[in-house]
Enzyme design. Structure first.
Site, PDB file in Angstrom:
ATOM      1  N   HIS A  85       1.061  -0.909   0.253  1.00  0.00           N
ATOM      2  CA  HIS A  85      -0.276   0.427  -0.302  1.00  0.00           C
ATOM      3  C   HIS A  85       0.772   1.340  -0.267  1.00  0.00           C
ATOM      4  O   HIS A  85       1.168   2.177   1.040  1.00  0.00           O
ATOM      5  CB  HIS A  85      -1.364  -0.259   1.152  1.00  0.00           C
TER       6      HIS A  85
ATOM      7  N   GLU B 164     -11.036   3.419   6.854  1.00  0.00           N
ATOM      8  CA  GLU B 164      -9.811   4.870   7.046  1.00  0.00           C
ATOM      9  C   GLU B 164     -10.621   5.787   7.629  1.00  0.00           C
ATOM     10  O   GLU B 164     -10.302   5.698   9.096  1.00  0.00           O
ATOM     11  CB  GLU B 164      -9.226   5.373   6.027  1.00  0.00           C
TER      12      GLU B 164
ATOM     13  N   ASP C 279       1.666   7.042   2.148  1.00  0.00           N
ATOM     14  CA  ASP C 279       2.430   8.506   1.208  1.00  0.00           C
ATOM     15  C   ASP C 279       3.536   9.006   1.960  1.00  0.00           C
ATOM     16  O   ASP C 279       3.864   9.316   2.617  1.00  0.00           O
ATOM     17  CB  ASP C 279       1.546   9.099   1.374  1.00  0.00           C
TER      18      ASP C 279
HETATM   19  N1  HPA Z   1      -6.653   7.250   1.723  1.00  0.00           N
HETATM   20  C1  HPA Z   1      -7.381   8.197   0.494  1.00  0.00           C
HETATM   21  N2  HPA Z   1      -6.672   8.427  -0.431  1.00  0.00           N
HETATM   22  C2  HPA Z   1      -5.204   8.518  -0.410  1.00  0.00           C
HETATM   23  C3  HPA Z   1      -4.621   7.730   0.005  1.00  0.00           C
HETATM   24  C4  HPA Z   1      -5.249   7.880   2.011  1.00  0.00           C
HETATM   25  O1  HPA Z   1      -4.513   6.989   2.562  1.00  0.00           O
HETATM   26  N3  HPA Z   1      -3.530   8.379   0.221  1.00  0.00           N
HETATM   27  C5  HPA Z   1      -3.300   9.185  -0.856  1.00  0.00           C
HETATM   28  N4  HPA Z   1      -4.756   8.478  -1.213  1.00  0.00           N
HETATM   29 ZN    ZN Z   2      -3.526   5.162   1.131  1.00  0.00          ZN
END
Ligand code: HPA
Ligand code: ZN
Length: 344
Positions: free
Chosen positions: A20, A204, A283
């Site tokens: 991821h 999330e 990221d």
């Molecule tokens: N969540 C959703 N979209 C995203 C994320 C994330 O953590 N990082 C980059 N795009």
């Molecule tokens: Zn992500």
């Protein structure tokens, strides 16, 4: 050696898999500045410090606003090549021997950048990393859920036509709230009928129900994040029973305030419930660490043990979209490392 230092060197040298990571989330501040200068773009930063000072986020959306701004400096084949090569070089340094990278063409196509330009830059960097240090890479076509399903379907068809072997899977990212899995059933049905594997961000910022719906309505094989599954004991039991992998991103979760501190992250609870948890960076240049730093933070703040770290990393290779022989080879390499290096 102190136990933390011993853990850090042991986990850093371990062959690892990452499942991821958004390529656009690996853009280095120095690269952002040098690409902006190359294209003559005016951006609100003069130095690396200016950029990193801006990386204080309130939530997912405040991060995404900056993240999509970062993509605006990546325009031509050389930019895509360098973006990919920078991340794959980090993989070499971090001993990430296999990585599955999310590519988000919808961030570029509206500015007139073609998929062919992106893929040509990526492929050149991937070939160099493969020849140079045996890097294993798969690409995931990550579609953006704040855009209509129809847009995602068009990009899928275009990618499938232009590079039928380019992507192993599709994914779904961007703002989760207000964009439920139910809005993307046609996209996933089409992708799966074309032979793509499937994953999606869920749980999330969105509720546990989005995790269940991603499994039931989209047919995904693994869940990106999924930490809010812990709010539903029946779902947690199901994830464990069905062996559904979660690609958890600890530093990301703290930076985006999904948890108020690493000490309060629920990764160990998920693991104890029998869920196939993996650790990932999401990221890394925005959230303060690549894969090793995520493991080290878990060790320091949650007392993640070496045994748990090895188990998590085994889950990652097992849950990868590699063909079975390559997966077995990677697992054997991990076993050799674990035999040769005493656990700290
Ligand atoms: N969540 C959703 N979209 C995203 C994320 C994330 O953590 N990082 C980059 N795009
Ligand atoms: Zn992500």
């Amino acid at each position: 050696m102190q136990s933390s230092a011993a853990f850090a060197s042991w986990i850093s040298a371990m062959p690892k898999a990452e499942l991821h990571v958004h390529l656009d989330g690996t853009l280095r501040p120095s690269r952002l500045l040098d690409r902006a200068a190359k294209h003559g773009f005016d951006i609100p930063y003069r130095s690396v410090e200016d950029v990193t000072d801006a990386y204080a986020f309130e939530n997912l959306q405040s991060f995404l606003d900056l993240y999509y701004m970062g993509t605006s400096v990546i325009r031509d084949e050389e930019d895509f090549y360098l973006l990919m090569l920078d991340y794959l070089s980090a993989c070499r340094d971090q001993h990430i021997t296999h990585t599955e990278i999310m590519i988000e063409p919808q961030s570029y196509l509206p500015s007139g950048v073609s998929l062919a330009t992106m893929m040509s830059g990526f492929k050149q960097a991937m070939a160099e990393a493969q020849a140079g240090w045996g890097q294993s890479v798969l690409l995931i076509l990550s579609l953006l859920r704040h855009l209509p399903e129809r847009d995602g379907l068009e990009v899928l068809e275009q990618a499938h036509r232009a590079c039928p072997d380019g992507f192993v899977a599709i994914g779904l990212a961007s703002s989760e709230l207000g964009h439920p899995p139910a809005d993307f059933t046609e996209l996933y049905a089409r992708a799966r009928s074309l032979g793509y594997r499937a994953t999606a961000h869920a749980g999330e910022e969105g509720p546990a129900g989005f995790v269940a719906d991603s499994l039931d309505l989209l047919g995904v094989e693994r869940i990106d994040h999924g930490v809010r599954s812990a709010e539903d004991p029946a779902l947690l039991a199901r994830l464990s029973r069905e062996g559904i992998p979660l690609t958890v991103c600890p530093l990301s979760n703290v930076k985006l305030k999904v948890f108020d501190s690493m000490a309060n992250h629920n990764l160990l609870q998920l693991l104890a419930a029998g869920v196939r948890v993996t650790v990932n960076s999401d990221d890394p240049t925005y959230f303060g660490g690549f894969l090793n730093e995520n493991f080290i933070a878990l060790h320091e703040h949650l007392r993640l043990t070496a045994e748990q770290a090895a188990r998590i990393n085994r889950h990652a290779f097992e849950a990868s979209f590699l063909p079975a022989p390559a997966r077995a080879e990677k697992l054997a390499e991990l076993d050799r490392y674990l035999l040769a290096h005493a656990r700290p």
